[in-house]
Write a protein that holds these residues in place. Sequence first.
Motif, PDB file in Angstrom:
ATOM      1  N   SER A 338     -56.574 -33.543  -4.659  1.00  0.00           N
ATOM      2  CA  SER A 338     -57.138 -34.880  -4.787  1.00  0.00           C
ATOM      3  C   SER A 338     -58.522 -34.928  -4.176  1.00  0.00           C
ATOM      4  O   SER A 338     -58.813 -34.248  -3.199  1.00  0.00           O
ATOM      5  CB  SER A 338     -56.220 -35.901  -4.092  1.00  0.00           C
ATOM      6  N   SER A 339     -59.346 -35.780  -4.776  1.00  0.00           N
ATOM      7  CA  SER A 339     -60.692 -35.985  -4.239  1.00  0.00           C
ATOM      8  C   SER A 339     -60.786 -37.294  -3.461  1.00  0.00           C
ATOM      9  O   SER A 339     -61.862 -37.703  -3.045  1.00  0.00           O
ATOM     10  CB  SER A 339     -61.717 -35.995  -5.386  1.00  0.00           C
ATOM     11  N   ALA A 340     -59.629 -37.968  -3.282  1.00  0.00           N
ATOM     12  CA  ALA A 340     -59.617 -39.237  -2.557  1.00  0.00           C
ATOM     13  C   ALA A 340     -60.111 -39.027  -1.132  1.00  0.00           C
ATOM     14  O   ALA A 340     -59.760 -38.046  -0.480  1.00  0.00           O
ATOM     15  CB  ALA A 340     -58.202 -39.812  -2.545  1.00  0.00           C
ATOM     16  N   ALA A 341     -60.933 -39.960  -0.668  1.00  0.00           N
ATOM     17  CA  ALA A 341     -61.513 -39.835   0.668  1.00  0.00           C
ATOM     18  C   ALA A 341     -61.235 -41.091   1.479  1.00  0.00           C
ATOM     19  O   ALA A 341     -61.206 -42.206   0.932  1.00  0.00           O
ATOM     20  CB  ALA A 341     -63.023 -39.598   0.572  1.00  0.00           C
ATOM     21  N   ILE A 342     -60.998 -40.896   2.753  1.00  0.00           N
ATOM     22  CA  ILE A 342     -60.776 -42.018   3.658  1.00  0.00           C
ATOM     23  C   ILE A 342     -62.139 -42.569   4.082  1.00  0.00           C
ATOM     24  O   ILE A 342     -62.958 -41.842   4.638  1.00  0.00           O
ATOM     25  CB  ILE A 342     -59.970 -41.574   4.882  1.00  0.00           C
ATOM     26  N   SER A 343     -62.356 -43.853   3.820  1.00  0.00           N
ATOM     27  CA  SER A 343     -63.663 -44.433   4.123  1.00  0.00           C
ATOM     28  C   SER A 343     -63.613 -45.458   5.251  1.00  0.00           C
ATOM     29  O   SER A 343     -64.457 -45.441   6.152  1.00  0.00           O
ATOM     30  CB  SER A 343     -64.248 -45.087   2.864  1.00  0.00           C
ATOM     31  N   GLY A 402     -39.971 -46.130   0.933  1.00  0.00           N
ATOM     32  CA  GLY A 402     -41.165 -46.898   1.243  1.00  0.00           C
ATOM     33  C   GLY A 402     -42.432 -46.092   0.996  1.00  0.00           C
ATOM     34  O   GLY A 402     -42.411 -45.054   0.324  1.00  0.00           O
ATOM     35  N   ASP A 403     -43.535 -46.566   1.566  1.00  0.00           N
ATOM     36  CA  ASP A 403     -44.803 -45.872   1.377  1.00  0.00           C
ATOM     37  C   ASP A 403     -45.726 -46.157   2.556  1.00  0.00           C
ATOM     38  O   ASP A 403     -45.597 -47.184   3.233  1.00  0.00           O
ATOM     39  CB  ASP A 403     -45.475 -46.321   0.074  1.00  0.00           C
ATOM     40  N   ILE A 404     -46.637 -45.227   2.793  1.00  0.00           N
ATOM     41  CA  ILE A 404     -47.663 -45.370   3.825  1.00  0.00           C
ATOM     42  C   ILE A 404     -49.008 -45.219   3.129  1.00  0.00           C
ATOM     43  O   ILE A 404     -49.243 -44.242   2.416  1.00  0.00           O
ATOM     44  CB  ILE A 404     -47.511 -44.304   4.927  1.00  0.00           C
ATOM     45  N   LEU A 405     -49.878 -46.210   3.319  1.00  0.00           N
ATOM     46  CA  LEU A 405     -51.161 -46.201   2.632  1.00  0.00           C
ATOM     47  C   LEU A 405     -52.313 -46.203   3.633  1.00  0.00           C
ATOM     48  O   LEU A 405     -52.216 -46.805   4.708  1.00  0.00           O
ATOM     49  CB  LEU A 405     -51.295 -47.418   1.717  1.00  0.00           C
ATOM     50  N   ILE A 406     -53.369 -45.526   3.274  1.00  0.00           N
ATOM     51  CA  ILE A 406     -54.630 -45.584   4.016  1.00  0.00           C
ATOM     52  C   ILE A 406     -55.709 -45.986   3.021  1.00  0.00           C
ATOM     53  O   ILE A 406     -55.877 -45.333   1.979  1.00  0.00           O
ATOM     54  CB  ILE A 406     -54.981 -44.235   4.660  1.00  0.00           C
ATOM     55  N   ASP A 407     -56.392 -47.097   3.299  1.00  0.00           N
ATOM     56  CA  ASP A 407     -57.396 -47.665   2.379  1.00  0.00           C
ATOM     57  C   ASP A 407     -56.790 -47.945   1.010  1.00  0.00           C
ATOM     58  O   ASP A 407     -57.423 -47.736  -0.030  1.00  0.00           O
ATOM     59  CB  ASP A 407     -58.598 -46.720   2.238  1.00  0.00           C
ATOM     60  N   GLY A 408     -55.523 -48.367   0.997  1.00  0.00           N
ATOM     61  CA  GLY A 408     -54.867 -48.731  -0.250  1.00  0.00           C
ATOM     62  C   GLY A 408     -54.336 -47.576  -1.065  1.00  0.00           C
ATOM     63  O   GLY A 408     -53.791 -47.773  -2.150  1.00  0.00           O
ATOM     64  N   ILE A 409     -54.479 -46.356  -0.584  1.00  0.00           N
ATOM     65  CA  ILE A 409     -54.015 -45.163  -1.308  1.00  0.00           C
ATOM     66  C   ILE A 409     -52.897 -44.510  -0.494  1.00  0.00           C
ATOM     67  O   ILE A 409     -53.012 -44.352   0.719  1.00  0.00           O
ATOM     68  CB  ILE A 409     -55.166 -44.161  -1.521  1.00  0.00           C
ATOM     69  N   SER A 410     -51.818 -44.127  -1.169  1.00  0.00           N
ATOM     70  CA  SER A 410     -50.702 -43.476  -0.483  1.00  0.00           C
ATOM     71  C   SER A 410     -51.174 -42.187   0.177  1.00  0.00           C
ATOM     72  O   SER A 410     -51.978 -41.439  -0.391  1.00  0.00           O
ATOM     73  CB  SER A 410     -49.581 -43.160  -1.477  1.00  0.00           C
ATOM     74  N   ILE A 411     -50.651 -41.921   1.364  1.00  0.00           N
ATOM     75  CA  ILE A 411     -51.055 -40.693   2.052  1.00  0.00           C
ATOM     76  C   ILE A 411     -50.608 -39.462   1.277  1.00  0.00           C
ATOM     77  O   ILE A 411     -51.140 -38.364   1.493  1.00  0.00           O
ATOM     78  CB  ILE A 411     -50.504 -40.640   3.493  1.00  0.00           C
ATOM     79  N   CYS A 412     -49.641 -39.632   0.374  1.00  0.00           N
ATOM     80  CA  CYS A 412     -49.212 -38.505  -0.463  1.00  0.00           C
ATOM     81  C   CYS A 412     -50.302 -38.093  -1.447  1.00  0.00           C
ATOM     82  O   CYS A 412     -50.269 -36.986  -1.994  1.00  0.00           O
ATOM     83  CB  CYS A 412     -47.937 -38.861  -1.225  1.00  0.00           C
ATOM     84  N   ASP A 413     -51.251 -39.008  -1.692  1.00  0.00           N
ATOM     85  CA  ASP A 413     -52.312 -38.729  -2.659  1.00  0.00           C
ATOM     86  C   ASP A 413     -53.601 -38.238  -2.005  1.00  0.00           C
ATOM     87  O   ASP A 413     -54.604 -38.022  -2.692  1.00  0.00           O
ATOM     88  CB  ASP A 413     -52.608 -39.984  -3.487  1.00  0.00           C
ATOM     89  N   TYR A 414     -53.576 -38.092  -0.683  1.00  0.00           N
ATOM     90  CA  TYR A 414     -54.705 -37.474   0.017  1.00  0.00           C
ATOM     91  C   TYR A 414     -54.392 -35.999   0.245  1.00  0.00           C
ATOM     92  O   TYR A 414     -53.228 -35.610   0.412  1.00  0.00           O
ATOM     93  CB  TYR A 414     -54.932 -38.136   1.383  1.00  0.00           C
ATOM     94  N   SER A 415     -55.416 -35.202   0.276  1.00  0.00           N
ATOM     95  CA  SER A 415     -55.207 -33.805   0.658  1.00  0.00           C
ATOM     96  C   SER A 415     -54.937 -33.750   2.151  1.00  0.00           C
ATOM     97  O   SER A 415     -55.373 -34.622   2.912  1.00  0.00           O
ATOM     98  CB  SER A 415     -56.436 -32.962   0.317  1.00  0.00           C
ATOM     99  N   ASN A 416     -54.197 -32.720   2.570  1.00  0.00           N
ATOM    100  CA  ASN A 416     -53.928 -32.570   4.000  1.00  0.00           C
ATOM    101  C   ASN A 416     -55.216 -32.399   4.790  1.00  0.00           C
ATOM    102  O   ASN A 416     -55.333 -32.873   5.919  1.00  0.00           O
ATOM    103  CB  ASN A 416     -53.006 -31.369   4.237  1.00  0.00           C
ATOM    104  N   ALA A 417     -56.192 -31.729   4.184  1.00  0.00           N
ATOM    105  CA  ALA A 417     -57.470 -31.523   4.870  1.00  0.00           C
ATOM    106  C   ALA A 417     -58.153 -32.859   5.142  1.00  0.00           C
ATOM    107  O   ALA A 417     -58.722 -33.073   6.216  1.00  0.00           O
ATOM    108  CB  ALA A 417     -58.368 -30.614   4.032  1.00  0.00           C
ATOM    109  N   GLU A 418     -58.100 -33.774   4.164  1.00  0.00           N
ATOM    110  CA  GLU A 418     -58.720 -35.083   4.336  1.00  0.00           C
ATOM    111  C   GLU A 418     -58.024 -35.887   5.427  1.00  0.00           C
ATOM    112  O   GLU A 418     -58.673 -36.552   6.249  1.00  0.00           O
ATOM    113  CB  GLU A 418     -58.685 -35.846   3.007  1.00  0.00           C
TER     114      GLU A 418
END
Length: 591
Positions: A338-343, A402-418
């Motif tokens: 994923s290219s999703a980034a935490i802003s 359930g789900d855990i989101l950061i900036d509205g995106i599930s943490i499952c959709d972020y890369s571990n590196a991010e």
Amino acid sequence: MEQPLTAKEQRQILWRLLSYMKNEKRTAILAFFLLITATTLELVGPYLVKVFIDDYLIPRHLALRPLIVIATIYIGTVIIKVVVTYFQLVKFQEIALRVIQQLRIDVFTKMHGLSMRYFDKTPGGSIVSRVTNDTEAIKEMFVEVLASFVQNGVFVCGIFVTMFLLDVKLALYCLFLLPFIWWLIQTYRHYSSIFYKEMRERLSELNAKLNESLQGMAIIQVFRQEERLQKEFAKINDLHYRAGVKNIKLDGLLLRPAINVVYVVSIMVVLSFFGLSALESPVKVGVLYAFINYLERLFEPINQMMMRLSFYQQAIITGSRLFAFLDLTELAPKTKPSSAAISKGKIEFRNVSFSYDGKQDVLKNISFTVQPGETVALVGHTGSGKSSIVNLLMRFYEFDRGDILIDGISICDYSNAELRKNIGLVLQDPFLFYGTIRDNIRMYKQLTDEQIIEAARLVQAHEFIEKLPKQYDHLVVERGAAFSSGQRQLIAFARTLASNPKILVLDEATAHIDTETEEAIQQTLSNMRKGRTTIAIAHRLSTIQDADQILVLHRGEIVERGTHQQLLAQRGLYYSMYILQNGKIDVENCI
């Protein structure tokens, strides 16, 4: 006792071990060529002696030139064989070391990809045993077993070919010895696999017990548990000894002694055959010598192969343990590319439930939101679920519902590196790596010395570091044992700040810092939290009174939420906890 490996399972493990040679094809081909060459040269010697006896010595035809030629060929083959054998051994050693190197890397890499669930139930010493003892046992298979089996297998085949050339009838008689030898090999393999498996398991338990004792030495001495642990260690050691004795008895019965019996019987057959033949026609002494010599050389490689079966069985058993480890499916939670980034760092838990054992939930329908820049504190009694929330946010464990989101995106959709880059974690029990203080703060990121020093200043660590003999280049021993708990915590805190994360997770981060130092860094922490989302686990309620929101957990549920003043006014669980820590208070004046 566990069931021994079946013949099919042993073959599968063997082929999987041999597959590690795929990157060493050229070296392996060269090594096997040298091995076959050395084996062929070994077969030439007795035949040359046979020619000398039958064609020159018995007829008394002692012409100088032919004898010099035979002697030269004989000496030449011996010298060439020595040289070829040396290079063959070196090449097989190279292959073995490279295979073990790759195996260790695979095991070490696999270890870092396993979930925390695995480490929760597996002793550390057992894992250490996989990387060290088990891989070392496999090395012996490539050095001792593989080369020996190929060499001696070729040698045995060559001996029988030569024996058939000398006397077909007698060679056929000798073939009847092979089924008995095969039965001995299969019997030995069956029982030794049982004993070696037990020995390896006990050795793993010994390593686990040793590791446990080293980690808990202070507690052991304080509670005077030395004698108990010595008895436990001695019990496991005795079981390892008993398994070893069983294997020694098996070796003593089925290895050289049993083969020697077969060798004596074969000599009797050969001598009887030549004795009966002598009644009808003259016996060629050279042929008799060659047969006796080849029989001796036949049983020596068989003896060597039998002796090396112990290395083979060790390699197969340890290989099964290694591949069982490499095939584990208890992997750390995976993320999609994923290219999703935490802003901003907004955190939201939506009806999250979680269980460690799959039976009893430790978190039940947890829901809360932390806006960017806010600080949320988690409080509650031991076992209420505070650390579990942090574990799920860091993706140490996978949540069930359930789900855990950061900036509205599930943490499952972020890369571990991010996730790791943007979430800074400070634990109550800080871990320091062997190396320098500078390396522990930098953690091999692209940080300048100025950034490292600034991070240390922010957490009040610079002052004590400057007093050390080598300052930031001061050596940190294992786990930072030479530092006080507070100093270790300050270094760990500086390490987190130096990475400049968008989200801070503090698991009672100031627990080991004295009151004076804690007060000194509270303002620094307050400044740091500006623009950063912070989740803080707290036992001392005085440290989180300025939190934007406090969540009170009890038995895996959020039972109260609000600011410090709001919770005191509710006179609920938080109020009771505060009274216990601070004594009677005037709630009206606190509001």
